[in-house]
Each structure stands twice: as structure tokens, then as C-alpha cells.
Design a protein around this motif. Structure first.
Motif, short mmCIF file in Angstrom:
data_model
loop_
_atom_site.label_atom_id
_atom_site.label_comp_id
_atom_site.label_asym_id
_atom_site.label_seq_id
_atom_site.Cartn_x
_atom_site.Cartn_y
_atom_site.Cartn_z
N TRP A 30 -38.77 -11.73 -39.03
CA TRP A 30 -37.79 -11.07 -39.90
C TRP A 30 -38.15 -10.17 -41.05
N SER A 31 -38.94 -10.88 -41.90
CA SER A 31 -39.52 -10.48 -42.96
C SER A 31 -40.36 -9.30 -42.92
N ASP A 32 -41.27 -9.37 -41.84
CA ASP A 32 -42.35 -8.49 -41.45
C ASP A 32 -41.38 -7.08 -40.99
N CYS A 33 -40.65 -7.35 -39.92
CA CYS A 33 -39.84 -6.33 -39.43
C CYS A 33 -38.97 -5.51 -40.58
N ALA A 34 -38.49 -6.41 -41.59
CA ALA A 34 -37.73 -5.61 -42.54
C ALA A 34 -38.67 -4.83 -43.60
N ALA A 35 -39.73 -5.28 -43.71
CA ALA A 35 -40.77 -4.54 -44.44
C ALA A 35 -41.18 -3.32 -43.90
N SER A 48 -36.02 -13.05 -46.06
CA SER A 48 -34.70 -13.44 -45.00
C SER A 48 -33.82 -12.60 -45.30
N ARG A 49 -32.89 -12.43 -44.23
CA ARG A 49 -31.27 -12.01 -44.37
C ARG A 49 -30.68 -12.74 -45.63
N GLY A 50 -30.90 -13.89 -45.88
CA GLY A 50 -30.35 -14.60 -47.01
C GLY A 50 -30.83 -14.47 -48.34
N ASP A 51 -32.21 -13.95 -48.34
CA ASP A 51 -32.74 -13.58 -49.70
C ASP A 51 -32.05 -12.09 -49.88
N LEU A 52 -31.97 -11.27 -48.97
CA LEU A 52 -31.28 -9.82 -49.06
C LEU A 52 -30.21 -9.89 -49.52
N LEU A 88 -28.29 -8.70 -53.27
CA LEU A 88 -27.18 -7.88 -53.50
C LEU A 88 -26.19 -8.47 -54.28
N VAL A 89 -26.05 -9.75 -53.96
CA VAL A 89 -24.79 -10.78 -54.70
C VAL A 89 -25.18 -10.71 -56.32
N THR A 90 -26.42 -10.81 -56.65
CA THR A 90 -26.84 -10.69 -57.97
C THR A 90 -26.29 -9.32 -58.67
N ARG A 91 -26.67 -8.19 -57.94
CA ARG A 91 -26.44 -6.79 -58.61
C ARG A 91 -24.86 -6.78 -58.64
N LEU A 92 -24.12 -7.40 -57.45
CA LEU A 92 -22.65 -7.18 -57.77
C LEU A 92 -22.10 -7.93 -58.99
N GLY A 93 -22.80 -9.22 -59.17
CA GLY A 93 -22.37 -10.29 -60.39
C GLY A 93 -22.32 -9.53 -61.48
N ALA A 94 -23.79 -8.59 -61.64
CA ALA A 94 -24.06 -7.82 -62.79
C ALA A 94 -22.78 -6.69 -63.31
N ILE A 95 -22.47 -6.10 -61.96
CA ILE A 95 -21.37 -5.10 -62.20
C ILE A 95 -20.28 -5.50 -62.61
N LYS A 96 -19.68 -6.74 -62.20
CA LYS A 96 -18.51 -7.45 -62.26
C LYS A 96 -18.55 -7.82 -63.83
N GLU A 152 -26.21 -1.63 -49.46
CA GLU A 152 -25.94 -2.78 -48.56
C GLU A 152 -25.97 -2.48 -47.15
N ILE A 153 -24.99 -1.37 -46.96
CA ILE A 153 -24.81 -0.86 -45.56
C ILE A 153 -26.23 -0.22 -45.12
N SER A 154 -26.86 0.56 -45.76
CA SER A 154 -28.03 0.97 -45.16
C SER A 154 -29.16 -0.35 -44.88
N ALA A 155 -29.06 -1.07 -45.78
CA ALA A 155 -30.11 -2.40 -45.50
C ALA A 155 -29.59 -3.04 -44.28
N ALA A 156 -28.56 -3.32 -44.26
CA ALA A 156 -27.87 -4.19 -43.13
C ALA A 156 -27.87 -3.54 -41.71
N THR A 157 -27.71 -2.15 -41.77
CA THR A 157 -28.01 -1.14 -40.47
C THR A 157 -29.68 -1.18 -40.41
N ALA A 158 -30.34 -0.87 -41.13
CA ALA A 158 -31.83 -0.72 -40.74
C ALA A 158 -32.40 -2.31 -40.46
N THR A 159 -31.98 -3.29 -40.87
CA THR A 159 -32.29 -4.69 -40.48
C THR A 159 -31.77 -5.24 -39.20
N PHE A 160 -30.68 -4.54 -38.90
CA PHE A 160 -30.04 -5.29 -37.76
C PHE A 160 -31.08 -5.64 -36.64
N PRO A 161 -31.86 -4.94 -36.01
CA PRO A 161 -32.53 -5.12 -34.95
C PRO A 161 -33.47 -6.49 -35.41
#
Length: 269
Positions: free
Chosen positions: A186-191, A199-203, A207-215, A238-247
Motif C-alpha cells: 500500500w505504501s509503495d502504491c501510495a508513493a 498506511s491509510r491509517g497514517d494518512l 489529516l486528523v492532526t491538521r484538522l485538530g490544528a484548525i479547530k 483529503e478527497i484527493s488523497a483518498a481517491t488517488a489511493t483507492f486502488p
């Protein structure tokens, strides 16, 4: 696959009742009778139930819980109008990693804003007509009845046992070399699409960290977060990353589900 938060997690008998049993111990007759429920609960916790099945199970849990609260409140001399499941759980934006449409709409579910059905005015109208003393008694009864209902629902749907079983499966899953290899792939594919995460969890965590900073930045202000430019940028990323890594995720999730179900079948024997 849908990842959902069960109505509430209450510490129950599951861990205590299974203490001392090894994963090779055959189930007792009582446990064996509940295995389908326990398996469903474990799969729900793991996010491995198809969306329709997960939504149906969650709705059934909430309907049962609300029915129990209604009956309990009646015994205390109060009228309670059950809330519709959609007023307590947002079924539309529940995380669904198996859906490309979901990825294109909600990303990984980090920045999605839940929307709920209206509960209707019945309970508020009834409560408002009570005296102050009656309202105090109503609130106490409502809290107690809700606690009792959650515990009964957890027992009836084997949620605590399912949660415990899921923990055991996940523990073995994480030690699987095949699973570890799927994360590396997965990591190689995302790269290859410019995203460097293990992993997707790390991704999602990033995103959660960035959201926390905004809040944190918007805390104490009256600014609508969804109109904040950094939030808008985060949601787009987020949407771009989720879509790009979907496969990449589809392949990794298939490996995870196959191994998970294999371990689950063995532990249930």
C-alpha cells in the motif's frame, strides 16, 4: 465495508467471562448459540460488514435501545417518545472504504460533517410541560433508563463479546507477515501518486492532526469551520488523497479481510 461507532461501548462481562480461556478452547453451549451474533459484532467493529448490513444492524440496536428506554420511563411514570435511528447516527457519512463514491465525496471521513434526522418536538414538548420537580425526576430517570438500555442492548447483540473477539483477531492479524507485506505494498502504491505514508491509517492520522490544528485556531471564535480556507484546503486534500489511493486500499483491504476472516473462523472453533 463500513466502519461505524456502536451506540456506546460499556464495559461488560465479555472480557471477564472469557478470562482464562485460550483461543483453542471450544465454546460453551451458551457461547456457541451466540456465535453468529458475536461474529457479526466483531465484523462490525472491524469495519468488515457490507454497508447495508452494518446500517441495518446499527439501526436495529438503536431501535431496541429506544424501545427499552420507553418501557423503562413508563415504569417511572413518564412518557418517552423513541428517537429515530437517523437522529443518533449519521448513516450517510459513515466511513465506507469499499466505495469509490464515498472516497470522492467524503475522502476518509475525517472532515465530513455529520447530519442527523430531527428527533421531532414530542419529547421536548412533554418535558416542557412538566414542573421543575418533575423535570428533575425525568432527567434522572432518563439517564438511568438509558444506561440500563445500553447494557441490555450490548448483551442482546453480543457487542462486548464481539469487541473482545475483534481485539483477539486484530492482535493476530498485526503479526501476520502477509498483512505486513500488504501494508508495504500500500505504501509503495501510495508513493507512486506522491503520498508518502506507511498506511491509510497514517494518512488519516496526518489529516486528523491538521484538522485538530484548525479547530484549535478557531476555538473561541464565531467563524464557521466549513468556510475556513484551511479547512476547505484540508477537505480537498483529503478527497484527493483518498481517491488517488483507492486502488491501493482495495488491494490491501482484500488481504486484510481474507486474513481476518480466516483467523476469526479458527478462533470460533
Amino acid at each position: 465495508m463500513i466502519v461505524s461507532v456502536v451506540v456506546s461501548m460499556v464495559a461488560g462481562c465479555a472480557s471477564a467471562c472469557t478470562a482464562g480461556a485460550t483461543r483453542h478452547d471450544p465454546p460453551t453451549a451458551a457461547v456457541a448459540a451466540d456465535l453468529p451474533k458475536i461474529e457479526q459484532a466483531a465484523l462490525l467493529t472491524a469495519g468488515l460488514l457490507p454497508k447495508n448490513a452494518a446500517v441495518k444492524m446499527l439501526a436495529a440496536e438503536i431501535e431496541r435501545q429506544e424501545s427499552l428506554i420507553k418501557g423503562c420511563m413508563a415504569k417511572q411514570g413518564f412518557t418517552y417518545y423513541p428517537k429515530p435511528p437517523g437522529s443518533l447516527v449519521d448513516f450517510n457519512s459513515q466511513t465506507d472504504f469499499s466505495s469509490l463514491t464515498y472516497a470522492r465525496t467524503y475522502g476518509l471521513g475525517v472532515t465530513s460533517i455529520p447530519t442527523f434526522e430531527s428527533t421531532g418536538p414530542a419529547n421536548n414538548s412533554y418535558y416542557g410541560a412538566l414542573s421543575q420537580a418533575q423535570q428533575n425526576a425525568y432527567e434522572t430517570a432518563d439517564s438511568d433508563c438509558a444506561d440500563q438500555a445500553v447494557k441490555l442492548v450490548h448483551a442482546e447483540f453480543a457487542l462486548d463479546a464481539g469487541h473482545t473477539l475483534n481485539q483477539r483477531v486484530e492482535s493476530e492479524l498485526k503479526s501476520s507477515q502477509e498483512y505486513t507485506e500488504s501494508l508495504r505494498q500500500w505504501s509503495d502504491c501510495a508513493a507512486k501518486v506522491g503520498l508518502r505514508y506507511r498506511s491509510r491509517g497514517d494518512l488519516a492520522g496526518a489529516l486528523v492532526t491538521r484538522l485538530g490544528a484548525i479547530k484549535k485556531r478557531l476555538q473561541g471564535t464565531d467563524q464557521d469551520m466549513v468556510l475556513d480556507q484551511e479547512f476547505v484546503r484540508l477537505r480537498s486534500d483529503e478527497i484527493s488523497a483518498a481517491t488517488a489511493t483507492f486502488p491501493c486500499s482495495v488491494k490491501a483491504d482484500a488481504v486484510r479481510e481474507r486474513i481476518y476472516r480466516s483467523i476469526l473462523r479458527r478462533l470460533e472453533r
